[in-house]
Write a protein that holds these residues in place. Structure first.
Motif, PDB file in Angstrom:
ATOM      1  N   GLN A   1       8.387  -6.455 -11.463  1.00 21.28           N
ATOM      2  CA  GLN A   1       7.516  -6.306 -10.301  1.00 21.28           C
ATOM      3  C   GLN A   1       6.173  -6.973 -10.555  1.00 21.28           C
ATOM      4  OE1 GLN A   1       7.446  -2.436  -8.481  1.00 21.28           O
ATOM      5  NE2 GLN A   1       5.439  -2.731  -7.549  1.00 21.28           N
ATOM      6  N   CYS A   2       5.630  -6.795 -11.772  1.00 18.25           N
ATOM      7  CA  CYS A   2       4.329  -7.401 -12.086  1.00 18.25           C
ATOM      8  C   CYS A   2       4.096  -7.358 -13.590  1.00 18.25           C
ATOM      9  CB  CYS A   2       3.204  -6.672 -11.360  1.00 18.25           C
ATOM     10  SG  CYS A   2       1.551  -7.286 -11.754  1.00 18.25           S
ATOM     11  N   HIS A   3       3.882  -8.521 -14.206  1.00 19.33           N
ATOM     12  CA  HIS A   3       3.607  -8.571 -15.639  1.00 19.33           C
ATOM     13  C   HIS A   3       2.330  -7.807 -15.987  1.00 19.33           C
ATOM     14  CE1 HIS A   3       6.188 -12.169 -17.215  1.00 19.33           C
ATOM     15  NE2 HIS A   3       6.906 -11.255 -16.599  1.00 19.33           N
ATOM     16  N   LYS A   4       1.341  -7.875 -15.119  1.00 16.30           N
ATOM     17  CA  LYS A   4       0.095  -7.181 -15.397  1.00 16.30           C
ATOM     18  C   LYS A   4       0.307  -5.667 -15.443  1.00 16.30           C
ATOM     19  CE  LYS A   4      -4.662  -6.760 -13.656  1.00 16.30           C
ATOM     20  NZ  LYS A   4      -5.579  -7.158 -12.549  1.00 16.30           N
TER      21      LYS A   4
ATOM     22  N   ILE B   1      -4.239  -9.381  -7.050  1.00 17.52           N
ATOM     23  CA  ILE B   1      -3.472  -8.501  -6.171  1.00 17.52           C
ATOM     24  C   ILE B   1      -2.582  -9.328  -5.267  1.00 17.52           C
ATOM     25  CG2 ILE B   1      -5.243  -6.716  -6.248  1.00 17.52           C
ATOM     26  CD1 ILE B   1      -6.092  -7.599  -3.434  1.00 17.52           C
ATOM     27  N   GLY B   2      -1.507  -8.728  -4.804  1.00 15.96           N
ATOM     28  CA  GLY B   2      -0.574  -9.435  -3.937  1.00 15.96           C
ATOM     29  C   GLY B   2       0.489  -8.485  -3.414  1.00 15.96           C
ATOM     30  N   PRO B   3       1.495  -8.993  -2.712  1.00 14.26           N
ATOM     31  CA  PRO B   3       2.559  -8.134  -2.172  1.00 14.26           C
ATOM     32  C   PRO B   3       3.264  -7.316  -3.250  1.00 14.26           C
ATOM     33  CG  PRO B   3       2.660 -10.325  -1.194  1.00 14.26           C
ATOM     34  CD  PRO B   3       1.659 -10.404  -2.292  1.00 14.26           C
ATOM     35  N   GLN B   4       3.252  -7.828  -4.492  1.00 16.41           N
ATOM     36  CA  GLN B   4       3.926  -7.110  -5.578  1.00 16.41           C
ATOM     37  C   GLN B   4       3.287  -5.752  -5.869  1.00 16.41           C
ATOM     38  OE1 GLN B   4       1.888  -9.683  -6.118  1.00 16.41           O
ATOM     39  NE2 GLN B   4       0.420  -9.039  -7.699  1.00 16.41           N
ATOM     40  N   CYS B   5       2.092  -5.518  -5.364  1.00 18.87           N
ATOM     41  CA  CYS B   5       1.430  -4.232  -5.608  1.00 18.87           C
ATOM     42  C   CYS B   5       2.150  -3.073  -4.906  1.00 18.87           C
ATOM     43  CB  CYS B   5      -0.024  -4.291  -5.142  1.00 18.87           C
ATOM     44  SG  CYS B   5      -1.039  -5.482  -6.047  1.00 18.87           S
ATOM     45  N   ASP B   6       2.956  -3.390  -3.910  1.00 19.88           N
ATOM     46  CA  ASP B   6       3.633  -2.347  -3.132  1.00 19.88           C
ATOM     47  C   ASP B   6       5.142  -2.543  -3.036  1.00 19.88           C
ATOM     48  OD1 ASP B   6       1.273  -0.782  -1.913  1.00 19.88           O
ATOM     49  OD2 ASP B   6       0.776  -2.853  -1.433  1.00 19.88           O
TER      50      ASP B   6
ATOM     51  N   PRO C   1       8.810  -3.388  -5.190  1.00 16.92           N
ATOM     52  CA  PRO C   1       9.479  -2.397  -4.338  1.00 16.92           C
ATOM     53  C   PRO C   1       8.839  -1.008  -4.353  1.00 16.92           C
ATOM     54  CG  PRO C   1      10.685  -2.640  -6.370  1.00 16.92           C
ATOM     55  CD  PRO C   1       9.577  -3.654  -6.419  1.00 16.92           C
ATOM     56  N   TYR C   2       7.879  -0.788  -5.274  1.00 13.38           N
ATOM     57  CA  TYR C   2       7.208   0.511  -5.342  1.00 13.38           C
ATOM     58  C   TYR C   2       5.696   0.298  -5.343  1.00 13.38           C
ATOM     59  CZ  TYR C   2      11.833   1.841  -7.098  1.00 13.38           C
ATOM     60  OH  TYR C   2      13.178   2.016  -7.243  1.00 13.38           O
ATOM     61  N   VAL C   3       4.972   1.307  -4.876  1.00 12.54           N
ATOM     62  CA  VAL C   3       3.516   1.255  -4.986  1.00 12.54           C
ATOM     63  C   VAL C   3       3.163   1.378  -6.463  1.00 12.54           C
ATOM     64  CG1 VAL C   3       1.341   2.365  -4.385  1.00 12.54           C
ATOM     65  CG2 VAL C   3       3.200   2.279  -2.709  1.00 12.54           C
ATOM     66  N   CYS C   4       2.443   0.399  -6.985  1.00 12.26           N
ATOM     67  CA  CYS C   4       2.118   0.364  -8.409  1.00 12.26           C
ATOM     68  C   CYS C   4       1.121   1.467  -8.755  1.00 12.26           C
ATOM     69  CB  CYS C   4       1.538  -1.003  -8.780  1.00 12.26           C
ATOM     70  SG  CYS C   4       1.075  -1.133 -10.528  1.00 12.26           S
ATOM     71  N   ASP C   5       1.351   2.127  -9.882  1.00  8.85           N
ATOM     72  CA  ASP C   5       0.456   3.206 -10.292  1.00  8.85           C
ATOM     73  C   ASP C   5      -0.820   2.694 -10.965  1.00  8.85           C
ATOM     74  OD1 ASP C   5       2.060   2.346 -12.374  1.00  8.85           O
ATOM     75  OD2 ASP C   5       3.061   4.267 -12.638  1.00  8.85           O
ATOM     76  N   PHE C   6      -1.019   1.387 -10.975  1.00  9.25           N
ATOM     77  CA  PHE C   6      -2.297   0.814 -11.401  1.00  9.25           C
ATOM     78  C   PHE C   6      -3.045   0.189 -10.219  1.00  9.25           C
ATOM     79  CE2 PHE C   6       0.161   0.656 -15.375  1.00  9.25           C
ATOM     80  CZ  PHE C   6      -0.702   1.311 -16.223  1.00  9.25           C
ATOM     81  N   LYS C   7      -2.535   0.383  -9.019  1.00  4.84           N
ATOM     82  CA  LYS C   7      -3.089  -0.301  -7.854  1.00  4.84           C
ATOM     83  C   LYS C   7      -4.555   0.051  -7.622  1.00  4.84           C
ATOM     84  CE  LYS C   7      -2.447  -1.029  -2.895  1.00  4.84           C
ATOM     85  NZ  LYS C   7      -1.609  -0.791  -1.694  1.00  4.84           N
ATOM     86  N   GLN C   8      -4.910   1.298  -7.787  1.00  5.17           N
ATOM     87  CA  GLN C   8      -6.283   1.713  -7.497  1.00  5.17           C
ATOM     88  C   GLN C   8      -7.294   0.896  -8.295  1.00  5.17           C
ATOM     89  OE1 GLN C   8      -6.990   5.893  -8.027  1.00  5.17           O
ATOM     90  NE2 GLN C   8      -9.122   5.783  -7.385  1.00  5.17           N
ATOM     91  N   GLY C   9      -7.009   0.679  -9.566  1.00  7.42           N
ATOM     92  CA  GLY C   9      -7.922  -0.105 -10.390  1.00  7.42           C
ATOM     93  C   GLY C   9      -7.923  -1.576 -10.028  1.00  7.42           C
ATOM     94  N   CYS C  10      -6.752  -2.139  -9.776  1.00  4.95           N
ATOM     95  CA  CYS C  10      -6.655  -3.567  -9.462  1.00  4.95           C
ATOM     96  C   CYS C  10      -7.294  -3.906  -8.117  1.00  4.95           C
ATOM     97  CB  CYS C  10      -5.188  -4.011  -9.473  1.00  4.95           C
ATOM     98  SG  CYS C  10      -4.409  -3.978 -11.115  1.00  4.95           S
ATOM     99  N   TRP C  11      -7.351  -2.924  -7.213  1.00  3.28           N
ATOM    100  CA  TRP C  11      -7.892  -3.153  -5.871  1.00  3.28           C
ATOM    101  C   TRP C  11      -9.349  -2.687  -5.750  1.00  3.28           C
ATOM    102  CZ3 TRP C  11      -5.192  -4.322  -0.997  1.00  3.28           C
ATOM    103  CH2 TRP C  11      -3.906  -4.859  -1.212  1.00  3.28           C
ATOM    104  N   ARG C  12      -9.970  -2.373  -6.854  1.00  4.69           N
ATOM    105  CA  ARG C  12     -11.317  -1.814  -6.803  1.00  4.69           C
ATOM    106  C   ARG C  12     -12.316  -2.763  -6.142  1.00  4.69           C
ATOM    107  NH1 ARG C  12     -12.026  -1.177 -11.960  1.00  4.69           N
ATOM    108  NH2 ARG C  12     -10.931   0.814 -12.048  1.00  4.69           N
ATOM    109  N   HIS C  13     -12.068  -4.060  -6.247  1.00  4.67           N
ATOM    110  CA  HIS C  13     -13.026  -5.040  -5.721  1.00  4.67           C
ATOM    111  C   HIS C  13     -12.903  -5.256  -4.219  1.00  4.67           C
ATOM    112  CE1 HIS C  13      -9.285  -7.237  -6.184  1.00  4.67           C
ATOM    113  NE2 HIS C  13      -9.762  -8.211  -5.439  1.00  4.67           N
ATOM    114  N   VAL C  14     -11.827  -4.723  -3.613  1.00  3.60           N
ATOM    115  CA  VAL C  14     -11.622  -4.923  -2.173  1.00  3.60           C
ATOM    116  C   VAL C  14     -12.613  -4.040  -1.411  1.00  3.60           C
ATOM    117  CG1 VAL C  14     -10.001  -4.711  -0.254  1.00  3.60           C
ATOM    118  CG2 VAL C  14      -9.192  -5.514  -2.491  1.00  3.60           C
ATOM    119  N   PRO C  15     -13.446  -4.607  -0.539  1.00  2.00           N
ATOM    120  CA  PRO C  15     -14.488  -3.824   0.133  1.00  2.00           C
ATOM    121  C   PRO C  15     -13.928  -2.980   1.276  1.00  2.00           C
ATOM    122  CG  PRO C  15     -14.520  -6.064   0.949  1.00  2.00           C
ATOM    123  CD  PRO C  15     -13.485  -6.040  -0.146  1.00  2.00           C
ATOM    124  N   GLU C  16     -14.755  -2.065   1.743  1.00  2.00           N
ATOM    125  CA  GLU C  16     -14.420  -1.308   2.948  1.00  2.00           C
ATOM    126  C   GLU C  16     -14.407  -2.264   4.138  1.00  2.00           C
ATOM    127  OE1 GLU C  16     -15.878   2.750   5.275  1.00  2.00           O
ATOM    128  OE2 GLU C  16     -17.034   1.941   3.601  1.00  2.00           O
TER     129      GLU C  16
END
Length: 494
Positions: free
Chosen positions: A16-19, A204-209, A211-226
């Motif tokens: 799903q994601c090497h990272k 970040i990319g479609p692989q974040c969700d 086939p499963y929502v990645c359990d590291f997503k919160q950290g990887c998406w921290r830079h995405v603004p409101e």
């Protein structure tokens, strides 16, 4: 024996994601705790895995707890040499990869891999899961003749004792698995090299969700603004394409590339503007009649149907909250929460029918769900079918004016779910402070109620469940009040 470098689960994570795999191995403290929906999926997997073993009864279970991988591998080898016909959690290692096969069955032409899934069909990402097992077993010298995915049969209806051969479907995927062997070999080497290096620079990319929502997503998406492009609802523009072009904030999106709903959402958000269509809202309110009821069910659905007449994942009501209001009268609240361990449907129905006045108008949010639940109970208790049919036809869906955007507050972020609508219209009614704040949590809480230790713990769970369900129905009452207030103002933009 060289210690395995990868497990099957880690290999699939890496696909799903090497990272994600690198973080899992090197910075596991960043892992998010599983939410209620994820935990439910884990629980379903364990429940289904145990039940599927009965497809090949009398097998040897390779113990998972308190043993080293070497002991598991040795125990598997010993079981095979003893002539075992089936081995559960059979463990092997090859090329630095450790796998545990859900069910290894000795067939007439060799050993058969059976990968058990709690889904109701074979999904694309299940094939590599079986392929890595095939790769390791063949490399370990095991003669593998077949690979299959065992999944739940959604058409199965329980009657009496569980019929495991009807509950499950076995789909052979040997040809697909064999076709992937060269890919698996190369991917194992890629993942090994990657893990030996520094953190991969993967955005970040479609692989974040998928086939499963990645359990590291919160950290990887921290830079995405409101108020970003990812807040846009509906299909239309490619959000990741915009992101890769540096268009991240809603205010930077060219409005002419958006579909009408997305443009409406964007303009409302940027201008902090609310919208009401008074005529449409009056039309909706005109459909409400006294006595007026506000109804919400909480349900659970398990992979293995628990009661006669139920199917896998069928939603079974265990709780309701009901507010009743007669013309000019005060609100009356009624609620029901079943004791765990027995089929709650008939008792719940009897209580509900006694609480709903004759001829009442029933308000629910996304009423299709409540109507479906009632129709299914009517099949169980046919003596009440006529009364249930009458109730079902008197439902009014409170979601309709929000789905049609006859009322839209910018805080809804393009959504018309109750969890977004209620706090936007009635700011004091939020879910964040509740012990249980969504349906998945409610289901998990109810399923845990039977195993809860002590009266105090049971009371705590029951109180949390009652409070959550009551919030939904009281929230609907308050939304209707707010709607009446809004149409009195008679303005489209507030």
């Amino acid at each position: 024996m060289v210690k395995p470098f990868l497990s099957k689960t880690q290999f699939v994570r890496g696909l799903q994601c090497h990272k994600s795999l690198w973080l899992f191995r090197h910075e596991p403290e960043l892992l998010a705790e599983p939410d209620a929906a994820t935990q439910a999926r884990f629980n379903a997997g364990r429940e289904v895995g145990t039940a599927a073993q009965q497809l090949f009864p009398g097998g040897n279970l390779i113990g998972f707890e308190r043993s080293e991988f070497r002991e598991k591998i040795d125990a598997t080898k010993a079981a095979m040499e003893r002539g075992a016909r089936a081995i559960y959690e059979a463990t092997f290692s090859h090329d630095g990869v450790l796998v545990m096969v859900d069910i290894l069955h000795r067939g007439s032409r060799g050993w058969e891999i059976h990968e058990v899934k709690s889904t109701t069909k074979v999904k694309e990402h299940h094939i590599p899961d079986a392929a890595i097992q095939y790769y390791v077993l063949r490399g370990a010298g095991v003669r593998v003749s077949k690979a299959s995915i065992v999944h739940v049969n959604s058409d199965y209806v329980r009657q009496g004792d569980l019929a495991v051969r009807d509950l499950f479907t076995i789909e052979e995927v040997t040809a697909k698995v064999r076709d992937l062997q060269d890919f698996v070999r190369k991917e194992v080497r890629k993942q090994r090299r990657m893990l030996e290096g520094g953190r991969p620079k993967i955005d970040i990319g479609p692989q974040c969700d998928d086939p499963y929502v990645c359990d590291f997503k919160q950290g990887c998406w921290r830079h995405v603004p409101e108020d970003s492009v990812f807040d846009l609802r509906d299909k239309g523009v490619d959000k990741f394409s915009l992101y890769r072009k540096g268009i991240v904030r809603l205010k930077d999106i060219p409005l002419d590339i958006l579909n009408p709903k997305q443009r409406f959402q964007t303009e409302a958000t940027l201008q902090r503007r609310n919208h009401v269509s008074p005529a449409k809202v009056r039309e909706f309110l005109g459909a409400l009649r006294y006595p007026l009821c506000f109804l919400d069910f909480e349900t659970f659905g398990t992979a293995i149907p628990p009661y006669d007449g139920t199917r896998p994942y069928q939603q079974i009501p265990f709780q309701y909250s009901l507010y009743v209001q007669r013309h000019g009268g005060e609100l009356r609240h009624d609620e029901y929460l079943a004791e765990p361990g027995k089929d709650p449907r008939e008792e719940l129905l009897d209580r509900l029918l006694a609480a709903i006045p004759d001829g009442a108008c029933i308000v629910a949010y996304n009423s299709v769900f409540e109507q479906k639940i009632l129709r299914e109970i009517a099949d169980l208790v046919p003596r009440h079918r006529k009364r249930i049919d009458g109730i079902v036809h008197r439902f009014v869906d409170l979601m309709r004016p929000f789905k049609g955007r006859h009322i839209y507050f910018w805080q809804m972020k393009g959504s018309y779910s109750l969890k977004q609508v209620l706090p936007a219209l009635v700011p004091g009614m939020i879910y964040e402070g509740l012990e249980i704040s969504d349906g998945a949590m409610a289901q998990q809480a109810y399923l845990s109620l039977g195993a809860a230790e002590g009266a105090a713990e049971k009371r705590k769970i029951r109180t949390a469940l009652l409070e959550y369900c009551k919030q939904d129905t009281l929230g609907m009452v308050e939304i209707v009040k707010k709607m009446r207030s809004l149409v009195q103002k008679g303005r489209e933009n507030l």
